[in-house]
Each structure stands twice: as structure tokens, then as C-alpha cells.
Design a protein around this motif. Structure first.
Motif, mmCIF file in Angstrom:
data_model
loop_
_atom_site.group_PDB
_atom_site.id
_atom_site.type_symbol
_atom_site.label_atom_id
_atom_site.label_comp_id
_atom_site.label_asym_id
_atom_site.label_seq_id
_atom_site.Cartn_x
_atom_site.Cartn_y
_atom_site.Cartn_z
ATOM 1 N N HIS A 31 -10.791 -4.185 7.991
ATOM 2 C CA HIS A 31 -10.228 -3.197 6.964
ATOM 3 C C HIS A 31 -11.556 -2.802 6.333
ATOM 4 N N VAL A 347 4.440 -2.876 -2.931
ATOM 5 C CA VAL A 347 3.054 -3.569 -2.598
ATOM 6 C C VAL A 347 2.740 -4.986 -2.561
ATOM 7 N N GLU A 350 1.672 -8.049 -0.761
ATOM 8 C CA GLU A 350 0.502 -7.627 0.011
ATOM 9 C C GLU A 350 -0.677 -8.085 -0.921
ATOM 10 N N THR A 353 -3.115 -11.242 0.136
ATOM 11 C CA THR A 353 -3.770 -11.355 1.026
ATOM 12 C C THR A 353 -4.877 -10.226 0.752
ATOM 13 N N ILE A 354 -4.961 -9.340 0.047
ATOM 14 C CA ILE A 354 -5.901 -8.363 0.020
ATOM 15 C C ILE A 354 -6.876 -9.048 -0.976
ATOM 16 N N ARG A 372 -5.030 4.254 -1.271
ATOM 17 C CA ARG A 372 -4.278 4.755 -0.033
ATOM 18 C C ARG A 372 -4.165 6.469 -0.030
ATOM 19 N N ALA A 523 -9.415 -2.427 1.182
ATOM 20 C CA ALA A 523 -8.387 -2.696 2.062
ATOM 21 C C ALA A 523 -7.771 -1.501 2.696
ATOM 22 N N THR A 524 -8.143 0.019 2.270
ATOM 23 C CA THR A 524 -7.583 1.008 2.941
ATOM 24 C C THR A 524 -9.044 1.780 3.754
ATOM 25 N N SER A 641 2.124 -16.566 -5.882
ATOM 26 C CA SER A 641 2.146 -15.771 -4.767
ATOM 27 C C SER A 641 1.062 -16.021 -3.751
ATOM 28 N N SER A 645 0.642 -17.391 0.086
ATOM 29 C CA SER A 645 0.032 -16.993 1.172
ATOM 30 C C SER A 645 -1.276 -17.869 1.546
#
Length: 662
Positions: A31, A347, A350, A353-354, A372, A523-524, A641, A645
Motif C-alpha cells: 500500500h 471504516v 480497518e 490494521t492501518i 481516499r 494506506a491509500t 480492537s 486484530s
């Protein structure tokens, strides 16, 4: 912008399987660099370097990495940008140097050949993380930019030292074992982010901003843990020294001269960051910082600048109208996206993990979504980050300037004042405020829990405690571990506003603001650039008298004057809003079930990380409306969270490792 990885083995390690891990490690950073990957290794030396490329400057294969220097001595894997590479290249060409491509990486290698690593870095203006292998001396050098814009994690395993742009790449190394550092958990829950000198995993550390670590394979026989690696890290530039020097030699120019000087520095910093071989845009909130940057961009652009903003349906959290007004005035090509609460909440799964480590700055959500949005049309986006730290934009800065005489008074007086403030009940407090006709800035301090934080601040023992109390998420102690005191490396500047700002620049800026921006944008596959954090601007800011930062009860006075040359004051003179998210309301409404599951009593007791009774009490008080505990609760939920993950990620990794070869 890219992702980098590397492995240096001990002399006793096996030279096959571990070096082969550079492939899976690098793949986890796709990424950060979707355009190409590259690898270089020397099995005899026990070294391997990996690279994922996001092509920004010189899109040809001449810019691919890892890259060898022209004399073959150095191999580099480089993440970032050298903004002044063109004048540096011309200087080298005048000395007879020939280049095969047009990348800044090739220029950096030539500088290192000519001057050595540290002198080369001192001549650069940029953001970067570097892995450099010296083939002649068999030495690995790791380095990071001045302000810590680009990340670099370093881990010590039994048979190697491994490094990467993100933790997820280190987790792919077969010999790395994930073990949570409980002290880091305590620190995270106190702040909402992890400082540069801590990592959620034992055995890993972050190379500090402006840090250099040089190591040979034989050194690993005595440097057996990250503490030893950290002790051998040195600095090639020092923010602490810059701050001390600036306060010792304050600018004597008048107001208009200071405005002109800052204008010239920012104009040059913005121009440098507009250079790219791909489309460039800007994150526009309509606030002072991003509006200043876009004004300077548009003034130097032959076409309308691409600007992007994002907003929420909740009016109190929506800045789209402000951004649109600035965009219309300047004539940018503006794109805005108004999100529904459901779109923003979607989102949340996510986030762990980001960010890889627990991270609880809720503005991570709009920053990710804004990245994004921008990535649909541009590959580089400028931002206004750094304006608050350089020019005193946070409420704690204004407060420290206003209350400095009281906060610097002797402790008995402060203790008495703190007790008086804390004793005011909410109803009595509102009556007193109305009767006294206090100024707006002080009235805002009496709202909600802020008055309790003010009492906390006044009652502090010293500057470290004042700062920590003004920035912590809450007074709750949620773990058995105590959060650690701030580093003694922070220089005493003997003026409360500067003491607060230097702590922001050394801690909050690289560990929260820049982490948020880097992970959200990368990430994007979007490169984010921060012109206000140009080191020339930072160094100038430290020479400014406090009155150029805080004046008439407002921060960023000097920056406002620069912006006023392009935008009328009515478009930006309003209370600071920030990139906030209505987390408190969401936790009582659509996120309630999700949150209840994550902090259930049985789950917390099984983990044995948090104080179960205090967490449950915090949750119930928030739901009842007795207290607004949205910030500490968000940190707890992000930790939970992240735990889910990381367990899932480790299980997947172990399953992959057990899979028989085809």
C-alpha cells in the motif's frame, strides 16, 4: 513515498531462510508503494534490503530501488522526498558528477559519496527514512528526518536486526515474536498515542526523529536488545538545540518585518513541495494552517489548485462551508464529500490494521477518508500540519501564556487556587461566570470537564506535570502500570509557553499528528507533505517572541497576518474547531453495542490488562451523561480492537508458516 525493509543477521545466523523473509516483509508494505518492488541482498554479509515504490519524482526505472551508488560502495532503500535535490544536483554537476536518472534518491547517494551520511543529511531539506548499506565497511546505517515525518521501526531478534516502515512488515519476519509491553499499554491509555521512545511490542523501538543508528553484524554480539541499540543511536540534528538557541537569540525585527520573513519562508517551503511528476493537491479544512498553505500554492500555480475537504452531517463537526468559502475566494478547484455517520463508522474495523499500534486520535477517521477522496485525482497532497506546534495554536498554548504568572507562582498559592476552582459546582460555576463577565477564552475553559482539567493544571508540581495533565485523556488510572514520566531530554526553556511547545514538537507532533497523517495517507498510496514543518520555518519559529505567537487571547498571531495578505479575516477568524468526530454521541447510539462487546466484564477479566471496575464505571458514567468520557473510552476501544486484530494477524502468520511447501 515508499515502504522500506531490511535485515542484518548476526555472524552466527543461518544465511538462507531469514534473508528470504525480505520478500514477505516487503509485500506487506504494498500500500505504501504500489508501483514496483525491489530487492538487494548479500548472503555472505548477511544483509537484505527491500523496497516498495510509489513513483513521485522520475517515474522511469532509473528511480527504482534499492539503488547502488555510482562507485558501487553504497546501497540504499529510501522512503521520502528530498525537496532541494535539484539545486544539490546542480552543485554536484558543477563538480563533475554525472547522473543517469532524475531521481532525488540518486542525488542523495551522490551526496553521501561526496560528504558522508550525516553531512549529506544536514544539507538536505526533506522527509525520509533511510536504510543504507556500506559495502566497503560492512556497516548498516539507519536514519530519519528532522521532525519524524517518516516512520522507521527497528527490532532485535535472536539472530538479526530487522527494520521497516511499519510494524506489519516486522511481524512477517519468522524469528520475531509478538509480546505486548504492559508499560506501553499504560502510556497509550494515558495519552491516546505511543511516544517515540515506546512501542506496543517488546523488542522493537522507533528510530527517533533526526536519529542515526550505525551497526555491523559483529556489533550484534554485544547489542542483544533494543535498549542497547537505542543507546547507540545518535542525532544528526537536534530540535532541543534549535529551541534553546532560538530562545537565547530572539528576533528583534518589528511586526511587519516578521510577517514578511515568515511569508518568504512559507512561500519557499510550499514551492518546494509542489515539485512532483504526478498530480498535486491539498487537504483544506478552512482553518488558518491549511488556508495559508493553499493561498501560497494558488499564488504560485498557473492553474487552479486541487483542494479536498470532508464533512459530517452533524453541524457542530462540519467545516465544509468554511473550506468552500476559502476555496471560492482563492479560485481553487474544490471537491468536498459530506459523509453520513454510517459511512464514517464503516471504516472503524480497518483502523487497527492501518495503524499497527493502538492509536486513539479520533480524527484518524476523517483523515483516512479525506486521503481516499484526494487519491482519486492526485498522488501528492499538501497539508497544514505543524502550524499549531510552530505558532501556538492549541488552547493549552493560549492558556499557558495567559496563566503563566499564576502557574509560575509558588505552590501554596497554586494549590489554594486549584482547590477553589475544583470546588465550584457546575451550577454555581455558570452563575459566577455570568456575573464576572469573563472573556470568551476563559468562559470556554469553564465548560464541561475543562474546569476540572484547569484545576489539575494549576495544582501541578512542575512544568512536566503541568504539560502531562493538560494533554492526558483523563485523570483515570485504567491499568495496574503507571504511565512513565516525560523524558529528561526535554530542555528547560524557562518560559511556560515555550516549555509547552517544545514538548508538543518532541512528543505529540511526531507520535500523534505525523503518525496519523502518514498511516492514513499511505494506506491509500498518497504522499502527504507538510510545508509548515520545513526545518527553516521550524527554526525561525523558535526565534519569535511569544507576542508574535499569542496576542489578544489568540494563538498563531503571526501566521494569521500572513494569511491575511490573501484571505479576508472574516473567512478564517473563528474559534478553532479541529478535525473532530462525534465519538461521544456515537458511543451512546450506533456504536453502543460494538463498544459494550469490546469492554465486557468477562473479556476484560480474561485479558488481565485493564482495571475492570474502573473501565465499567467509566462506561456507565458516559452512557448516563454524568461525565463525557469519550476520549478515554475511544482509547480503550482502539486497544481492544487492536488486540483482536493482532491476534488474528498472528494466527494467520503461524498458519502460513506451517503450510507445507508446494
Amino acid at each position: 513515498m515508499c515502504g522500506i525493509t531490511g535485515i542484518l543477521q548476526t555472524q552466527q545466523a543461518s544465511r538462507s531462510a531469514d534473508l528470504a523473509a525480505i520478500g514477505p516483509m516487503t509485500a506487506r508494505l504494498r500500500h505504501r508503494g504500489p508501483d514496483a518492488d525491489g530487492f538487494w541482498s548479500d548472503r555472505d554479509a548477511g544483509i537484505a534490503l527491500g523496497h516498495r515504490r510509489l513513483a513521485i519524482v522520475d517515474l522511469s526505472d532509473a528511480g527504482r530501488q534499492p539503488m547502488l551508488s555510482s562507485d558501487g560502495r553504497f546501497v540504499i532503500t529510501f522512503n521520502g522526498e528530498i525537496y532541494n535535490y535539484k539545486p544539490l544536483r546542480r552543485e554536484l554537476e558543477r563538480e563533475g558528477k554525472h547522473f543517469t536518472g532524475n531521481s532525488d534518491t540518486e542525488v542523495l547517494l551522490a551526496l553521501i559519496e561526496r560528504w558522508g551520511l550525516e553531512k549529506a543529511l544536514q544539507r538536505t531539506n526533506g522527509m525520509f527514512a533511510i536504510g543504507l548499506w556500506d559495502r566497503r565497511n560492512r556497516m548498516l546505517h539507519l536514519a530519519r528526518d528532522r521532525m519524524g515525518k517518516k516512520p522507521l521501526y527497528v527490532a532485535r531478534t535472536p539472530g538479526a536486526i530487522v527494520f521497516a516502515s511499519e510494524l506489519k512488515a516486522i511481524a512477517a519476519f519468522p524469528d520475531f515474536h509478538q509480546e505486548i509491553d504492559s508499560r506501553a499499554v499504560a502510556e497509550f491509555l494515558a495519552r491516546g498515542w505511543l511516544p517515540e521512545d515506546q512501542c506496543i511490542w517488546r523488542g522493537v523501538f522507533k528510530l527517533p526523529p533526526a536519529g542515526v543508528l550505525s551497526i555491523r553484524a559483529e556489533d550484534l554480539s554485544v547489542m542483544r536488545d533494543v535498549a542497547a541499540l537505542r543507546e547507540n543511536t545518535r542525532s544528526w540534528w537536534s530540535l532541543a538545540d534549535v529551541a534553546r538557541a532560538g530562545r537565547a537569540a530572539l528576533a528583534t525585527a518589528d511586526d511587519q518585518q516578521l510577517v514578511s520573513q515568515l511569508h518568504g519562508l512559507l512561500e519557499a517551503a510550499v514551492a518546494d513541495r509542489m515539485v512532483a511528476d504526478v498530480p498535486v493537491g491539498l487537504f483544506l479544512s478552512g482553518g488558518i494552517d491549511s488556508s495559508t498553505v493553499v493561498a501560497l500554492m494558488q499564488a504560485q500555480s498557473a492553474r487552479p489548485v486541487q483542494t479536498y475537504t470532508i464533512g459530517f452531517g452533524e453541524r457542530a463537526f462540519d467545516e465544509t462551508a468554511n473550506a468552500a468559502a476559502v476555496a471560492r475566494h482563492l479560485g481553487t478547484s474544490h471537491t468536498e464529500l459530506r459523509l453520513t455517520p454510517a459511512e464514517a463508522r464503516a471504516v472503524i474495523p480497518e483502523l487497527p490494521t492501518i495503524w499497527d499500534e493502538p492509536f486513539a486520535d479520533e480524527s484518524q477517521i476523517p483523515t483516512l477518508l479525506l486521503s481516499r477522496l484526494a487519491r482519486r485525482e492526485v498522488t501528492v497532497a499538501l497539508s497544514g500540519d505543524g502550524g499549531d506546534e510552530c505558532f501556538a495554536g492549541y488552547s493549552r498554548h493560549v492558556l499557558s501564556a495567559r496563566l503563566a504568572p499564576l502557574l509560575k507562582s509558588n505552590r501554596p498559592i497554586r494549590t489554594m487556587a486549584a482547590s477553589g476552582v475544583a470546588l465550584l459546582g457546575r451550577g454555581m460555576r455558570e452563575s459566577v461566570v455570568e456575573a464576572l463577565r469573563l472573556p470568551d477564552w476563559l468562559q470556554r475553559m469553564t465548560h464541561g470537564d475543562r474546569i476540572n482539567r484547569l484545576a489539575d493544571l494549576i495544582g501541578s508540581n512542575d512544568v512536566d506535570e503541568m504539560y502531562r495533565r493538560s494533554t492526558r485523556l483523563s485523570e483515570l488510572q485504567l491499568t495496574r502500570e503507571q504511565a512513565e514520566a516525560d523524558s529528561d531530554a526535554i530542555p528547560p526553556l524557562n518560559d511556560l509557553l515555550s516549555d509547552f511547545i517544545v514538548r508538543d514538537m518532541l512528543g505529540y507532533l511526531p507520535s500523534d499528528i505525523l503518525v496519523k497523517l502518514d498511516r492514513a495517507s499511505m494506506a491509500t498510496s498518497l504522499e502527504a507533505r507538510c510545508p509548515i514543518l520545513d526545518h527553516r520555518v521550524v527554526e525561525f519559529s523558535w526565534t519569535l517572541p511569544n507576542s508574535a505567537k499569542v496576542r489578544h487571547g489568540q494563538g498563531k498571531w503571526l501566521l494569521r497576518q500572513v494569511l491575511g495578505r490573501y484571505v479576508p479575516p472574516h473567512l478564517f477568524e473563528r474559534p478553532k474547531q479541529g478535525f473532530d468526530v462525534p465519538i461521544g454521541a456515537w458511543l451512546k447510539g450506533p456504536l453502543r453495542s460494538w463498544a459494550s462487546d469490546l469492554i465486557s466484564e468477562s473479556r476484560l477479566r480474561n485479558q488481565q490488562l485493564l482495571d475492570v471496575a474502573r473501565v465499567q464505571d467509566c462506561w456507565q458514567q458516559h452512557l448516563s451523561g454524568r461525565r463525557d468520557f469519550s476520549r478515554p473510552l475511544w482509547a480503550i476501544l482502539m486497544l481492544q480492537s487492536w488486540l483482536d486484530s493482532s491476534v488474528a494477524s498472528e494466527t494467520s502468520r503461524m498458519a502460513d508458516a506451517m503450510e507445507p511447501a508446494q
